[in-house]
Design an enzyme around this catalytic site. Structure first.
Site, short mmCIF file in Angstrom:
data_model
loop_
_atom_site.label_atom_id
_atom_site.label_comp_id
_atom_site.label_asym_id
_atom_site.label_seq_id
_atom_site.Cartn_x
_atom_site.Cartn_y
_atom_site.Cartn_z
N ASP A 137 0.84 -1.20 -0.02
CA ASP A 137 -0.03 -0.02 0.30
C ASP A 137 0.82 1.11 0.12
O ASP A 137 0.73 1.98 1.00
CB ASP A 137 -1.02 0.07 1.33
CG ASP A 137 -0.40 -0.09 2.69
OD1 ASP A 137 1.12 -0.29 2.65
OD2 ASP A 137 -0.83 0.45 3.68
N ASP B 92 6.86 1.00 1.67
CA ASP B 92 6.46 0.29 0.96
C ASP B 92 7.40 0.42 -0.34
O ASP B 92 7.63 -0.64 -1.16
CB ASP B 92 5.09 0.03 0.24
CG ASP B 92 4.09 -0.02 1.49
OD1 ASP B 92 3.63 -1.20 1.63
OD2 ASP B 92 3.70 1.03 2.39
N ASN C 192 -2.28 2.84 3.78
CA ASN C 192 -1.82 3.90 3.76
C ASN C 192 -2.60 5.13 3.32
O ASN C 192 -2.47 6.52 3.90
CB ASN C 192 -0.22 3.98 3.74
CG ASN C 192 0.51 3.24 4.58
OD1 ASN C 192 0.70 3.21 5.57
ND2 ASN C 192 1.60 2.41 3.60
N THR D 290 2.76 -6.35 2.89
CA THR D 290 3.36 -5.14 3.71
C THR D 290 2.23 -4.14 4.14
O THR D 290 2.45 -2.91 4.21
CB THR D 290 4.57 -4.66 2.94
OG1 THR D 290 4.10 -3.78 1.76
CG2 THR D 290 5.80 -5.45 2.93
N PHE E 16 -0.72 -1.17 12.74
CA PHE E 16 -1.63 -0.63 12.17
C PHE E 16 -2.09 -1.48 10.81
O PHE E 16 -3.34 -1.75 10.75
CB PHE E 16 -0.73 0.53 10.94
CG PHE E 16 -1.66 1.08 10.02
CD1 PHE E 16 -2.86 1.99 10.37
CD2 PHE E 16 -1.57 1.01 8.69
CE1 PHE E 16 -3.63 2.65 9.48
CE2 PHE E 16 -2.20 1.41 7.74
CZ PHE E 16 -3.22 2.29 7.92
N ASN E 17 -1.12 -2.40 10.24
CA ASN E 17 -1.68 -3.20 9.23
C ASN E 17 -2.41 -4.25 9.55
O ASN E 17 -3.43 -4.82 9.05
CB ASN E 17 -0.28 -3.99 8.52
CG ASN E 17 0.72 -2.93 7.61
OD1 ASN E 17 0.23 -1.96 7.27
ND2 ASN E 17 1.73 -3.36 7.45
N HIS F 70 9.78 0.18 7.90
CA HIS F 70 9.14 -1.15 8.29
C HIS F 70 9.61 -2.23 7.07
O HIS F 70 9.92 -3.26 7.30
CB HIS F 70 7.91 -1.10 8.88
CG HIS F 70 7.60 -0.12 9.83
ND1 HIS F 70 8.10 -0.30 11.07
CD2 HIS F 70 7.17 1.15 9.70
CE1 HIS F 70 7.42 0.95 11.90
NE2 HIS F 70 7.06 1.53 11.08
N ASP F 71 8.72 -1.73 6.08
CA ASP F 71 8.27 -2.97 5.18
C ASP F 71 9.50 -3.73 4.31
O ASP F 71 9.20 -4.77 4.15
CB ASP F 71 7.16 -2.28 4.12
CG ASP F 71 6.14 -1.89 4.52
OD1 ASP F 71 5.73 -2.41 5.65
OD2 ASP F 71 5.39 -1.05 4.07
#
Length: 310
Positions: free
Chosen positions: A10, A15, A39, A125, A166-167, A240-241
């Site tokens: 996203d 990402d 996102n 992700t 969040f995800n 993060h991703d």
């Protein structure tokens, strides 16, 4: 040997870096890129994915648009972190490739079924909606997938609420389906990604490559740093991703241990929590694992090398 992955994302600043790493690493065959809400709205995340493809020179890879909302709940986005476009900061080029006509879920199913068992790794992700729908649409994909390596969750606290990442939070029902489907799942959560920080040294090292892609990375991180400082108090943004992609490339990037993981669906204060049972060695047959440690230098080495190749 290369590892074939479908990147479900996203974009999103982190990402975008995951896409750069997947395309730039010689260890990865990027089978497809699929998009989902998260996102930002599905229109924006899909537009952003195509823009990153143009920056990175991705070609010969199908891009497909996926779910626009969670399975059950109302949509929630992360505009405060990623901006109105979902990828604020750099000037985004127009798309250079057209979207695949298939829905992302259909593409995921068809690509897995068309390839030998054990040759496709799913790397989500974002919200797990597309992956859950694919598993429900065609259950035969579950034993054919080599593994699911996802960025999401945490075994110690959250970022969008005190308990939830969040995800997972934005579609916990989808997460429940994915974690309990029976395929191998590795959760790359906040416990490790909060240590994948884009410090000034990291950004300067990549910017020094002096390429359009390295400048794009620098512009992404300039916005991301300010957003994370304002919204979550980080001096440097956690990226993060791409950690999930890096683990597929080089498992030595992360320390991982098997553990049962359950998704909290009904808690008043804990909805979306990934409840990882780390009290003892995992029972025989446990198919879920959690990342517990990261070699950040090794991770950033992979990202830098991939961007240099682009």
């Amino acid at each position: 040997m290369t590892r074939g992955i479908i990147l479900d994302c996203d974009p999103g600043h982190d990402d975008a870096v995951a896409m750069l790493l997947a395309w730039g690493s010689p260890a990865i065959e990027l089978i497809a890129v699929t998009t989902v809400f998260g996102n930002q709205t599905i229109e924006k995340t899909t537009r952003n994915a195509l823009a990153v493809a143009a920056v990175a020179g991705i070609e010969g890879v199908p891009f497909a648009r996926g779910a626009e909302r969670p399975l059950v709940r109302e949509i929630e986005t992360a505009e405060a972190t990623h901006g109105e476009s979902g990828l604020d900061g750099p000037s985004l080029p127009p798309p250079a490739i057209e979207l695949d006509r298939r829905h992302a879920v259909q593409l995921i199913v068809e690509e897995i079924m068309a390839r030998p068992p054990g040759t496709v790794t799913l790397v989500p992700t974002a919200a797990l909606t597309n992956i859950a729908l694919a598993a429900r649409l065609e259950p035969r994909i579950v034993p054919r997938v080599r593994e699911v390596v996802l960025m999401g969750g945490a075994y110690a606290g959250g970022n969008w609420t005190a308990a939830a990442e969040f995800n997972i939070l934005i579609d916990p029902e989808a997460a429940h389906i994915v974690f309990s489907a029976g395929w191998p799942v590795t959760m790359v959560g906040l416990d490790v990604t909060h240590h994948a920080l884009a410090t000034p040294d990291v950004v300067d090292r990549i910017a020094a490559l002096g390429t359009p892609v390295s400048r794009f990375f620098e512009e992404l991180m300039t916005f991301f740093r300010a957003a994370y400082r304002n919204t979550q108090g980080f001096d440097h943004p956690p990226v993060h991703d791409p950690v999930a992609v890096a683990y597929v490339i080089d498992p030595a990037v992360l320390s991982v241990r098997p553990a049962p993981v359950s998704i909290e669906l009904t808690g008043t204060h804990t909805r979306g929590m990934t409840v990882a049972d780390l009290r003892a060695p995992a029972p025989p047959g446990t198919r879920t694992s959690v990342a517990t440690g990261i070699d950040a230098d090794r991770f950033w080495g992979l990202v830098t090398d991939a961007i240099a190749r682009l």
